[in-house]
Scaffold this active site. Structure first.
Site, mmCIF file in Angstrom:
data_model
loop_
_atom_site.group_PDB
_atom_site.id
_atom_site.type_symbol
_atom_site.label_atom_id
_atom_site.label_comp_id
_atom_site.label_asym_id
_atom_site.label_seq_id
_atom_site.Cartn_x
_atom_site.Cartn_y
_atom_site.Cartn_z
ATOM 1 N N ASN A 287 38.464 39.606 8.900
ATOM 2 C CA ASN A 287 37.275 40.084 8.195
ATOM 3 C C ASN A 287 37.429 39.758 6.712
ATOM 4 O O ASN A 287 38.428 40.114 6.099
ATOM 5 C CB ASN A 287 37.114 41.596 8.388
ATOM 6 C CG ASN A 287 35.716 42.038 7.955
ATOM 7 O OD1 ASN A 287 35.363 41.922 6.795
ATOM 8 N ND2 ASN A 287 34.924 42.506 8.903
ATOM 9 N N ARG B 2 0.804 -1.227 0.000
ATOM 10 C CA ARG B 2 0.000 0.000 0.000
ATOM 11 C C ARG B 2 0.836 1.276 0.000
ATOM 12 O O ARG B 2 0.321 2.357 -0.206
ATOM 13 C CB ARG B 2 -0.965 -0.011 1.197
ATOM 14 C CG ARG B 2 -2.212 -0.828 0.935
ATOM 15 C CD ARG B 2 -3.047 -0.991 2.177
ATOM 16 N NE ARG B 2 -2.448 -1.959 3.099
ATOM 17 C CZ ARG B 2 -2.888 -2.178 4.338
ATOM 18 N NH1 ARG B 2 -3.895 -1.465 4.820
ATOM 19 N NH2 ARG B 2 -2.299 -3.076 5.108
HETATM 20 CA CA CA Z 1 -0.620 -4.317 9.533
#
Ligand code: CA
Ligand code: UD1
Length: 463
Positions: free
Chosen positions: A385, A15
């Protein structure tokens, strides 16, 4: 009594619609599978087995060092996966508690794991299962207790866990669900696993079937109901990954706020689980702090800042900055729009200003690189600087070379320092110089074309 942990992570994760295994996806910078592993470790369980599929080399690599792995050759179900773990050399003769959790459940806490183990020992149960109640139990295994159908508030032992697909109507109405987190007695688990069959709707070997096997032999199965059902939240899809992230983000941010960190918009602050922040730090909007990042007190971070594995001291201002594997010491300032790459180190009170990129370089105490500069492979002393638009030319197309700049030196604007090159202390470099030779201490170096003046040239040429 010894306790071992098993994390099941051989599932396909279809999924997620991803080309890589589900449990390698990250939640707040930590892969999903590492969340239950870290919770088990935090609960004091050192010996952990992660069950992976035969193709999941990415998962095995991720967990190596934290756990050993067992390969489940075919996905025949959760009991088969558990058996793969119990058959490893590390667990084959193990005696004690076995905590079993699923690799896609990142919100489980160490406290709950400890609780499962304590209850199993106190009750001398073959199994303790963590349960939760929801209004909509669809998809979860249902907890059937001795008194589930005879009491309004069932408290009895567990007689069975019935999967959604195998449940009859009455069982499907039960709202107490199986979290998938268990503590077993190792020997009881081992002997039950070989008796589990696959005569069910999915034709799988279910770990939940060991409950009935324990009952048949007269052993105890206890349900421990969680107070926080969110701990059982599983990640099967990208939507659930986002939701789990939101829950964990809130949990982590609340803990930092409770210990004295200010966030005016906590929904816009993402902090990884291993980040450390001292009190009186202020985190503005759109701040992401990941990995082993640490922030010292009174520092203000953000807006729009991303720090990974970066150590920030006390009283720093880190505005619109990306810093990776960098160090920003007390009182230093960065941004807006600074990029500190691996190995950048700003010493106390130093500054990396606007559109400044620093890589693998030390910027000494109080030194300033305020505008539009690239500093790479450089060791810079204190009180330097660097004028706007200056660049250390550290790469000749094949190799990287170092630049060294002494204390209190002034680099004029638009200076190119062609490495390897040494610029001494208390030196001055004229603006627009291309420095290719070393500059001694106290010297002035100017390396640019001289200016020529042609009087009256413009009117004569403008027609
Ligand atoms: Ca599951
Ligand atoms: C499982 C439980 C269910 C519980 C739910 C909680 C079983 C039979 N059911 O259902 O009671 O309510 O979790 O979320 O256990 N896995 C393997 N190898 C396999 C099969 C699964 O390693 O062969 C791993 C998966 O990667 C996953 C975990 O086991 O991490 C659970 O498997 P899954 O198929 O998602 O079980 P659920 O149907 O969610």
């Amino acid at each position: 009594m010894d306790t071992a942990g098993i994390v099941l992570a051989a599932g396909a994760g279809t999924r997620m619609k991803s080309k890589r295994p589900k449990v390698t996806h990250e939640l707040l910078g930590r892969p999903l599978v590492m969340w239950p592993i870290c919770a088990l470790k935090e609960a004091g369980i050192a010996d952990i087995c992660v069950v992976v599929g035969p193709e999941d080399t990415q998962v095995s690599e991720l967990v190596s060092g934290a756990a050993h792995t067992a390969v489940q050759q075919q996905k025949l179900g959760t009991a088969d996966a558990t058996k793969a773990a119990m058959d490893t050399a590390e667990l084959a003769t193990f005696e004690g508690n076995v905590v079993l959790v699923y690799g896609d459940c990142p919100l489980l806490s160490a406290d709950t794991i400890r609780h499962l183990v304590d209850v199993r020992i106190q009750e001398d149960a073959a199994c303790v299962v963590l349960t939760f109640k929801v209004e909509e139990p669809f998809g979860y295994g249902r907890i059937i207790r001795e008194d589930t159908f005879s009491s309004d508030v069932p408290t009895g032992q567990v007689v069975a866990i019935v999967e959604e697909k195998d449940a009859d109507e009455e069982q499907a109405r039960v709202r107490e669900c199986n979290s998938g987190f268990y503590c077993f007695d190792a020997a009881a688990l081992r002997s039950a696993l070989v008796q589990v069959g696959c005569d069910n709707a999915q034709g799988e070997y279910y770990i939940t079937d060991v409950v009935e096997i324990f009952r048949a032999q007269g052993s105890k199965v206890v349900a421990l109901e969680t107070e926080d059902a969110l701990e059982c939240y599983g990640v099967n899809s990208r939507m659930q990954l986002a939701e789990a992230t939101r829950i964990m983000q809130r949990r982590i941010n609340d803990a930092h706020m409770a210990s004295g960190v200010t966030m005016l918009a906590p929904d816009l602050v993402w902090i990884g689980p291993d980040v450390e922040i001292e009190p009186d730090v202020e985190l503005l909007q759109n701040v992401t702090l990941m990995g082993s990042t640490r922030i010292g007190e009174d520092s203000v971070i953000g807006p729009d800042t991303r720090l990974a594995n970066t150590i920030v001291g006390r009283g720093c201002t880190v505005d619109e900055t990306v810093a990776l594997d960098a160090r920003i010491d007390d009182g230093a300032t960065t941004g807006p729009r600074a990029y500190l790459r691996p190995g950048a180190h700003l010493c106390r009170g130093a500054k990396a200003g606007t559109h400044v990129e620093i890589k693998k370089s030390t910027i000494g105490e109080g030194s300033k690189v305020p505008h539009l500069s690239y500093i790479g492979d450089t060791t810079m002393g204190s009180g330097v600087n660097v004028g706007a638009g200056s660049i250390t030319c550290n790469y000749d197309g094949t190799h990287k070379h170092p630049t060294v700049i002494g204390d209190d030196t002034f680099i004029g604007s638009d200076t190119m320092m062609v490495a390897p090159v040494n610029i001494g202390s208390n030196a001055t470099v004229g603006a627009g110089s291309v420095i290719t030779k070393d500059v001694p201490d106290d010297a002035l170096a100017v390396a640019r074309a001289r200016e020529s003046i042609y009087d009256g040239w413009t009117p004569a040429h403008r027609k």
